[in-house]
Design a protein around this motif. Structure first.
Motif, PDB file in Angstrom:
ATOM      1  N   ASP A  34     -35.119  15.067  36.637  1.00  0.00           N
ATOM      2  CA  ASP A  34     -34.814  15.761  37.896  1.00  0.00           C
ATOM      3  C   ASP A  34     -35.660  15.259  39.063  1.00  0.00           C
ATOM      4  N   LYS A  35     -36.492  14.244  38.795  1.00  0.00           N
ATOM      5  CA  LYS A  35     -37.294  13.578  39.836  1.00  0.00           C
ATOM      6  C   LYS A  35     -38.135  14.549  40.663  1.00  0.00           C
ATOM      7  N   ASN A  36     -38.695  15.550  39.982  1.00  0.00           N
ATOM      8  CA  ASN A  36     -39.551  16.492  40.712  1.00  0.00           C
ATOM      9  C   ASN A  36     -41.033  16.215  40.489  1.00  0.00           C
ATOM     10  N   GLY A  37     -41.330  15.181  39.702  1.00  0.00           N
ATOM     11  CA  GLY A  37     -42.713  14.795  39.490  1.00  0.00           C
ATOM     12  C   GLY A  37     -43.505  15.689  38.561  1.00  0.00           C
ATOM     13  N   LYS A  38     -42.825  16.611  37.851  1.00  0.00           N
ATOM     14  CA  LYS A  38     -43.539  17.549  36.976  1.00  0.00           C
ATOM     15  C   LYS A  38     -43.415  17.198  35.489  1.00  0.00           C
ATOM     16  N   PHE A  39     -42.397  16.439  35.106  1.00  0.00           N
ATOM     17  CA  PHE A  39     -42.239  15.840  33.775  1.00  0.00           C
ATOM     18  C   PHE A  39     -42.009  16.838  32.651  1.00  0.00           C
ATOM     19  N   GLU A  40     -41.709  18.107  32.980  1.00  0.00           N
ATOM     20  CA  GLU A  40     -41.460  19.058  31.899  1.00  0.00           C
ATOM     21  C   GLU A  40     -40.163  18.730  31.155  1.00  0.00           C
ATOM     22  N   ASP A  41     -39.271  17.963  31.796  1.00  0.00           N
ATOM     23  CA  ASP A  41     -38.018  17.567  31.161  1.00  0.00           C
ATOM     24  C   ASP A  41     -37.998  16.071  30.832  1.00  0.00           C
ATOM     25  N   GLY A  42     -39.155  15.414  30.921  1.00  0.00           N
ATOM     26  CA  GLY A  42     -39.211  13.976  30.698  1.00  0.00           C
ATOM     27  C   GLY A  42     -39.879  13.603  29.388  1.00  0.00           C
ATOM     28  N   VAL A  43     -39.621  12.384  28.937  1.00  0.00           N
ATOM     29  CA  VAL A  43     -40.242  11.906  27.704  1.00  0.00           C
ATOM     30  C   VAL A  43     -41.732  11.667  27.938  1.00  0.00           C
ATOM     31  N   ASP A  80     -39.796  25.368  14.678  1.00  0.00           N
ATOM     32  CA  ASP A  80     -40.720  26.235  13.951  1.00  0.00           C
ATOM     33  C   ASP A  80     -41.170  25.555  12.655  1.00  0.00           C
ATOM     34  N   TYR A  81     -40.223  24.902  11.978  1.00  0.00           N
ATOM     35  CA  TYR A  81     -40.574  24.190  10.746  1.00  0.00           C
ATOM     36  C   TYR A  81     -41.566  23.072  11.023  1.00  0.00           C
ATOM     37  N   LEU A  82     -41.337  22.299  12.070  1.00  0.00           N
ATOM     38  CA  LEU A  82     -42.226  21.185  12.376  1.00  0.00           C
ATOM     39  C   LEU A  82     -43.626  21.679  12.725  1.00  0.00           C
ATOM     40  N   GLN A  83     -43.694  22.800  13.417  1.00  0.00           N
ATOM     41  CA  GLN A  83     -45.008  23.357  13.726  1.00  0.00           C
ATOM     42  C   GLN A  83     -45.661  23.971  12.488  1.00  0.00           C
ATOM     43  N   GLU A  84     -44.864  24.506  11.592  1.00  0.00           N
ATOM     44  CA  GLU A  84     -45.407  24.967  10.317  1.00  0.00           C
ATOM     45  C   GLU A  84     -46.040  23.801   9.561  1.00  0.00           C
ATOM     46  N   LEU A  85     -45.378  22.654   9.572  1.00  0.00           N
ATOM     47  CA  LEU A  85     -45.918  21.471   8.911  1.00  0.00           C
ATOM     48  C   LEU A  85     -47.203  21.016   9.588  1.00  0.00           C
ATOM     49  N   GLY A  86     -47.246  21.106  10.916  1.00  0.00           N
ATOM     50  CA  GLY A  86     -48.452  20.745  11.650  1.00  0.00           C
ATOM     51  C   GLY A  86     -48.322  19.544  12.554  1.00  0.00           C
ATOM     52  N   VAL A  87     -47.113  18.987  12.679  1.00  0.00           N
ATOM     53  CA  VAL A  87     -46.944  17.825  13.547  1.00  0.00           C
ATOM     54  C   VAL A  87     -46.945  18.264  15.007  1.00  0.00           C
ATOM     55  N   THR A  88     -47.258  17.312  15.887  1.00  0.00           N
ATOM     56  CA  THR A  88     -47.409  17.654  17.307  1.00  0.00           C
ATOM     57  C   THR A  88     -46.502  16.846  18.227  1.00  0.00           C
ATOM     58  N   ALA A  89     -45.765  15.890  17.669  1.00  0.00           N
ATOM     59  CA  ALA A  89     -44.898  15.041  18.491  1.00  0.00           C
ATOM     60  C   ALA A  89     -43.696  14.624  17.667  1.00  0.00           C
ATOM     61  N   ILE A 107     -36.257  18.935  25.139  1.00  0.00           N
ATOM     62  CA  ILE A 107     -37.491  18.418  25.735  1.00  0.00           C
ATOM     63  C   ILE A 107     -38.308  19.552  26.343  1.00  0.00           C
ATOM     64  N   ARG A 108     -37.650  20.439  27.053  1.00  0.00           N
ATOM     65  CA  ARG A 108     -38.375  21.559  27.675  1.00  0.00           C
ATOM     66  C   ARG A 108     -38.993  22.473  26.619  1.00  0.00           C
ATOM     67  N   GLU A 109     -38.276  22.707  25.527  1.00  0.00           N
ATOM     68  CA  GLU A 109     -38.806  23.571  24.471  1.00  0.00           C
ATOM     69  C   GLU A 109     -39.994  22.909  23.773  1.00  0.00           C
ATOM     70  N   LEU A 110     -39.910  21.605  23.540  1.00  0.00           N
ATOM     71  CA  LEU A 110     -41.050  20.886  22.962  1.00  0.00           C
ATOM     72  C   LEU A 110     -42.285  21.039  23.846  1.00  0.00           C
ATOM     73  N   HIS A 111     -42.120  20.798  25.127  1.00  0.00           N
ATOM     74  CA  HIS A 111     -43.255  20.880  26.050  1.00  0.00           C
ATOM     75  C   HIS A 111     -43.777  22.312  26.175  1.00  0.00           C
ATOM     76  N   LYS A 112     -42.886  23.277  26.099  1.00  0.00           N
ATOM     77  CA  LYS A 112     -43.314  24.672  26.127  1.00  0.00           C
ATOM     78  C   LYS A 112     -44.224  24.980  24.947  1.00  0.00           C
ATOM     79  N   ARG A 113     -43.989  24.300  23.816  1.00  0.00           N
ATOM     80  CA  ARG A 113     -44.777  24.507  22.601  1.00  0.00           C
ATOM     81  C   ARG A 113     -45.999  23.593  22.539  1.00  0.00           C
ATOM     82  N   GLY A 114     -46.205  22.781  23.571  1.00  0.00           N
ATOM     83  CA  GLY A 114     -47.327  21.866  23.567  1.00  0.00           C
ATOM     84  C   GLY A 114     -47.089  20.625  22.733  1.00  0.00           C
TER      85      GLY A 114
END
Length: 524
Positions: free
Chosen positions: A202-211, A60-69, A106-113
């Motif tokens: 998890d090798k599912n090809g969806k990358f929601e848990d990948g870097v 939440d703090y990082l998104q308040e600051l405005g960073v995206t990665a 990783i999943r939470e980061l991707h959930k937040r875009g």
């Protein structure tokens, strides 16, 4: 990662938040990286070590600051506090948490875009690794080909950078280090399996848990210039990166070029990477020298191969904090912030940079403790005490009483700066929001604009039919300058940063700037 004895690098900015003209927030793919030394960021479990759950709790703090990665320093297990020189590349350092903690982040980061970049340095291992223990003195070991040996009996592991064979840790304990054999078939396959796992666990090809990509630390074509591992771009890096992109074509690869005073163009042209670090530009920003800014901005931002990018920054985990370099001068810190975010490339902010945290390399001799001052605990609280403070370096070791940059109630903490509208933290928030409001800044090309004052630096960012002209007073005195701005001839000039509204006559723009001030105008 840089092992060094020392690295030297050869008022008030009055822009109240109300003076920024904020258009509606723009959607798009603008990326702003937050570079975290995770052991020092936020401790979630009370053991004084920053960890993965701590980062997740502060999204939440990082998104308040405005960073995206987020870019983290290495997460894998190592005997050293910075986690370079691995024991096991496949194992998360237990102080940071579990694999499940990592995947949850990783999943939470991707959930937040948001995106996540992993720092990797697979060129070196320590005597604590399974490779070393099994292969030392045993040429028949299944790990024999993973290490570079200077003899046929596997009794002399090859040295690493600077011909080091060992390194003393901040805890006073010395461990031996050696170079991995990147040209053996087994080592190449190991690296492919390692990197590809982090891309898609998890090798599912969806990358929601990948870097979303990797930072390649100390990348070289001829490793450490020793001639024992030459032509690595062709034999190791390009084949590896090609295979990784076949898994996920969207990944971004950034190289830390080993030659800090080079532009890194060979990495972009021949090394197969997407990005390099704008090191020379960083040094120029830190020195407040117009001649260096002009030379290095042009070469860094205007000479890139198509589709390639520079990561623009002013500090990282290997150099003294910018605030120490400018002796805490708030106006200079704000100019550095603006240049970091407005000049071009992909901006990166080192954790605590937005607060003006200080720290300069120590001189303890040949030990990795020298860089701890640049990697101290993020200052969450005015008192310097509270939940999550990651004071791991004050718990043990011969240098534990030497690090005292976190003075209480010194104005450098998130708690203090959040409520101060003129603080560096609030300036970073405003500047990031401003950056995102204008596509000429986020995606426009860069060009230096000539002016007639050696203390004033000026440039234009241009995208299709819109542009932003930026002018910076690099000195501690008021300055007047006339900027050559032919693009602005006959165009509408609008306020972007500052209060002055200049007129343009025959492509000439006269400006007057107070000390250490940045001003900018839109041109349409």
């Amino acid at each position: 990662m840089k092992i060094k004895i020392s690295i030297a690098f050869a008022g008030l900015l009055c822009i109240a938040l109300s003076s920024f003209a904020f258009p509606a927030k723009q959607k798009g793919d603008d990326e702003i990286i937050y570079h975290i030394f995770e052991r020092s960021f936020f401790d979630s479990n009370g053991d004084n070590h920053g960890d993965l759950n701590g980062i997740r709790q502060k999204l939440d703090y990082l998104q308040e600051l405005g960073v995206t990665a987020i870019l983290c320093t290495p997460l894998y297990e190592s005997i050293y506090y910075h986690n370079y020189f691995a024991i096991d590349f496949k194992k998360i350092d237990p102080r940071y948490g579990t694999l499940q903690d990592y995947l949850a982040l990783i999943r939470e980061l991707h959930k937040r875009g948001m995106k996540f970049y992993m720092d990797m340095e697979t060129q070196y291992v320590t005597e604590d690794s399974e490779w070393w223990k099994d292969a030392l003195g045993n040429p028949k070991s299944r790990f024999s080909d993973y290490i570079l040996w200077d003899d046929k009996e596997n009794k002399k592991p090859s040295s690493i950078v600077y011909n080091l064979t060992e390194l003393k840790g901040y805890d006073g304990v010395t461990h031996k280090i050696t170079t991995a054999n990147l040209n053996s078939a087994k080592s190449k396959e190991y690296n492919y399996q390692l990197f590809s796992y982090w891309l898609d666990p998890d090798k599912n090809g969806k990358f929601e848990d990948g870097v979303d990509g990797f930072r390649l630390d100390h990348m070289m074509d001829n490793l450490d210039n020793k001639g024992t591992l030459p032509h690595l771009f062709d034999t190791f890096w390009n084949p590896l990166l090609t295979r990784l992109r076949a898994i996920n074509p969207k990944i971004k690869i950034v190289a830390e070029q080993a030659n800090w005073f080079g532009l890194g163009l060979d990495y972009l042209q021949k090394g197969g990477v997407d990005r390099v670090f704008g090191l020379r530009l960083a040094f120029a920003i830190r020195l407040f020298r117009k001649d260096l800014l002009m030379a290095n901005a042009d070469s860094t931002l205007a000479m890139l191969p198509p589709g390639k990018e520079q990561v623009v920054f002013v500090e990282n985990h290997d150099v003294p904090r910018f605030a120490s370099e400018v002796k805490g001068n708030l106006a200079k810190l704000k100019v550095g912030c603006a240049l970091n975010l407005l000049m071009g490339g992909v901006p990166a902010i080192y954790y605590g940079q937005e607060l003006g945290m200080t720290g300069t390399s120590a001189k303890f001799g040949a030990t990795d403790a020298n860089e701890i001052p640049e990697r101290q605990a993020f200052e969450w609280y005015a008192s310097g005490q509270g939940k999550g403070m990651a004071y791991w370096y004050k718990q043990t070791g011969p240098y534990k009483d030497e690090f005292n940059d976190d003075k209480p109630n010194d104005g450098i903490s998130l708690e203090e700066e959040r409520k101060d509208p003129n603080s560096l933290f609030n300036y970073y928030k405003a500047m990031i929001r401003l950056r995102k409001s204008n596509r000429a800044i986020t995606k426009g090309s860069y060009k230096t604009l000539i002016n007639n004052n050696d203390q004033v630096f000026s440039f234009i960012r241009q995208n299709s039919d819109k542009a932003v002209i930026v002018v910076v007073n690099l000195s501690d005195k008021d300055q007047a300058a006339t900027v050559d701005a032919p693009y602005a001839r006959g165009k509408k000039i609008g306020q972007f940063i500052g209060k002055e509204s200049p007129t343009v006559n025959d492509g000439k723009m006269p400006v007057n700037l107070p000390a250490y001030t940045i001003a900018a105008w839109t041109v349409e």
